[in-house]
Design a protein around this motif. Structure first.
Motif, short mmCIF file in Angstrom:
data_model
loop_
_atom_site.label_atom_id
_atom_site.label_comp_id
_atom_site.label_asym_id
_atom_site.label_seq_id
_atom_site.Cartn_x
_atom_site.Cartn_y
_atom_site.Cartn_z
N THR A 75 0.83 -1.21 0.00
CA THR A 75 0.00 0.00 0.00
C THR A 75 0.86 1.25 0.00
O THR A 75 0.57 2.23 -0.72
N ALA A 76 1.94 1.24 0.79
CA ALA A 76 2.85 2.39 0.83
C ALA A 76 3.52 2.58 -0.53
O ALA A 76 3.71 3.71 -1.00
N TYR A 77 3.89 1.47 -1.17
CA TYR A 77 4.50 1.56 -2.50
C TYR A 77 3.53 2.18 -3.51
O TYR A 77 3.91 3.04 -4.30
N LEU A 78 2.27 1.72 -3.49
CA LEU A 78 1.29 2.27 -4.43
C LEU A 78 1.07 3.76 -4.18
O LEU A 78 0.93 4.54 -5.14
N SER A 79 1.08 4.17 -2.92
CA SER A 79 0.94 5.59 -2.61
C SER A 79 2.11 6.38 -3.18
O SER A 79 1.94 7.45 -3.80
N HIS A 80 3.32 5.85 -2.97
CA HIS A 80 4.53 6.54 -3.44
C HIS A 80 4.56 6.60 -4.96
O HIS A 80 4.87 7.65 -5.55
N TYR A 81 4.21 5.51 -5.62
CA TYR A 81 4.30 5.42 -7.09
C TYR A 81 3.27 6.33 -7.76
O TYR A 81 3.56 6.99 -8.76
N THR A 82 2.07 6.36 -7.22
CA THR A 82 0.97 7.08 -7.88
C THR A 82 0.77 8.50 -7.37
O THR A 82 0.09 9.29 -8.02
N GLY A 83 1.31 8.80 -6.18
CA GLY A 83 1.07 10.11 -5.58
C GLY A 83 -0.31 10.21 -4.94
O GLY A 83 -0.76 11.31 -4.59
N ILE A 84 -0.98 9.08 -4.77
CA ILE A 84 -2.31 9.03 -4.15
C ILE A 84 -2.18 8.42 -2.77
O ILE A 84 -1.47 7.43 -2.59
N ASP A 85 -2.85 8.99 -1.79
CA ASP A 85 -2.76 8.49 -0.41
C ASP A 85 -3.70 7.31 -0.24
O ASP A 85 -4.91 7.47 -0.10
N PHE A 86 -3.14 6.09 -0.27
CA PHE A 86 -3.95 4.88 -0.12
C PHE A 86 -3.94 4.40 1.33
O PHE A 86 -2.96 4.57 2.06
N GLU A 87 -5.03 3.76 1.72
CA GLU A 87 -5.17 3.18 3.07
C GLU A 87 -5.58 1.71 2.92
O GLU A 87 -6.52 1.39 2.17
N ALA A 88 -4.89 0.82 3.62
CA ALA A 88 -5.21 -0.60 3.59
C ALA A 88 -6.33 -0.92 4.58
O ALA A 88 -6.27 -0.52 5.74
N VAL A 89 -7.35 -1.66 4.09
CA VAL A 89 -8.47 -2.06 4.94
C VAL A 89 -8.58 -3.58 4.91
O VAL A 89 -8.91 -4.16 3.87
N PRO A 90 -8.29 -4.28 6.01
CA PRO A 90 -8.48 -5.74 6.02
C PRO A 90 -9.96 -6.08 6.09
O PRO A 90 -10.71 -5.48 6.87
#
Length: 271
Positions: A22-37
């Motif tokens: 999730t942190a990688y996707l945020s860094h790559y895209t510039g979008i703040d993602f949050e993981a929800v189990p």
């Protein structure tokens, strides 16, 4: 933006595995993602309620959400010898005298979780296609409770609580590699066709530019990709137990759809 990750064993394990991704996707895209189990049996309902816009789930849930909500296919994860696909097997203890599918009648069987494509659906489908009705032809069948259900069913078979078990091929591969079992412990009575493994999806209404960024980020991941979390540099794929991602076509999930229709499971379930 939230990503719903289907729980494998527990929320804690799910977050440990997927926070680096999730942190990688945020860094790559510039979008703040949050993981929800998300619990497997709550996944479709919580998605429908709009709790998350991106999904990481097994292929049966992808098929269900595609049917009900036109979920977009992003990429399938790769793991093990068959990459982005795996199969279901029906196994018995070697030397038990059970050596073929026709020997299943009146046996005690243990399945994996009911929504597991290669722990339940594929084996149920395999039995029906070979003229065996699990509801009538087995002595009884059970599904383990709690976490690590796939390992529990293998051990339940190994220690004699059951005569046969519905084991995902990937779990047999991993448990053998980890030294928990050996190939000589069991005999494979039957194996299903290969089906797509866990899959990333995106809501139909999501901005196409965002969808494409996430897809590209997943496909460009390599075993050497790292992120820094709490002062520690972590390899993203290794943390997630994933070898990489592959672009599949939606039609490649038709094998799962055919199984769900025959087994009477969502999204084709008829009461």
């Amino acid at each position: 933006m939230k990503i719903g990750y289907m729980n494998c064993n527990s929320e804690a394990e799910t977050l440990t595995r997927f926070l680096p991704l999730t942190a990688y996707l945020s860094h790559y895209t510039g979008i703040d993602f949050e993981a929800v189990p998300v619990d497997t049996h709550e996944f479709a309902e919580r998605y429908a309620q709009g709790e998350f816009a991106l999904t990481h789930s097994n292929s049966l849930l992808y098929v269900q959400l595609k049917f009900d909500h036109d979920l977009q296919l992003l990429a399938a994860e790769k793991r093990g010898n068959f990459g982005s696909r795996s199969a279901g097997t029906i196994i018995a203890r070697k030397g038990s005298g059970i050596e073929k599918l026709t020997d299943l009648k009146d046996k005690r069987m243990v399945f994996g979780p009911m929504m597991a494509p290669t722990g339940y659906l594929a084996q149920y489908d395999l039995m029906l296609r070979n003229g065996i009705d699990p509801e009538r032809d087995l002595a009884y069948y059970a599904i383990p409770s709690g976490s690590f259900k796939h390992e529990k069913l293998v051990y339940g078979l190994y220690f004699g609580a059951f005569d046969v078990a519905a084991a995902p091929l990937l779990d047999l591969e991993v448990m053998t590699r980890e030294g928990k079992i050996t190939a000589d412990d069991f005999v494979i009575l039957g194996q299903s066709p290969l089906v797509p493994y866990c899959t990333f999806g995106a809501a139909a209404k999501l901005d196409p530019a965002v969808v494409e960024k996430v897809r590209r980020a997943l496909l460009e991941l390599t075993p050497e990709t790292t992120v820094d979390i709490a002062g520690e540099r972590i390899k993203v794929l290794k943390s997630a137990w994933i070898d990489g991602f592959e672009a599949l076509r939606d039609a490649e999930y038709d094998v799962v759809r055919d199984m769900a229709r025959l087994v009477n499971m969502p999204p084709y379930q008829e009461y």
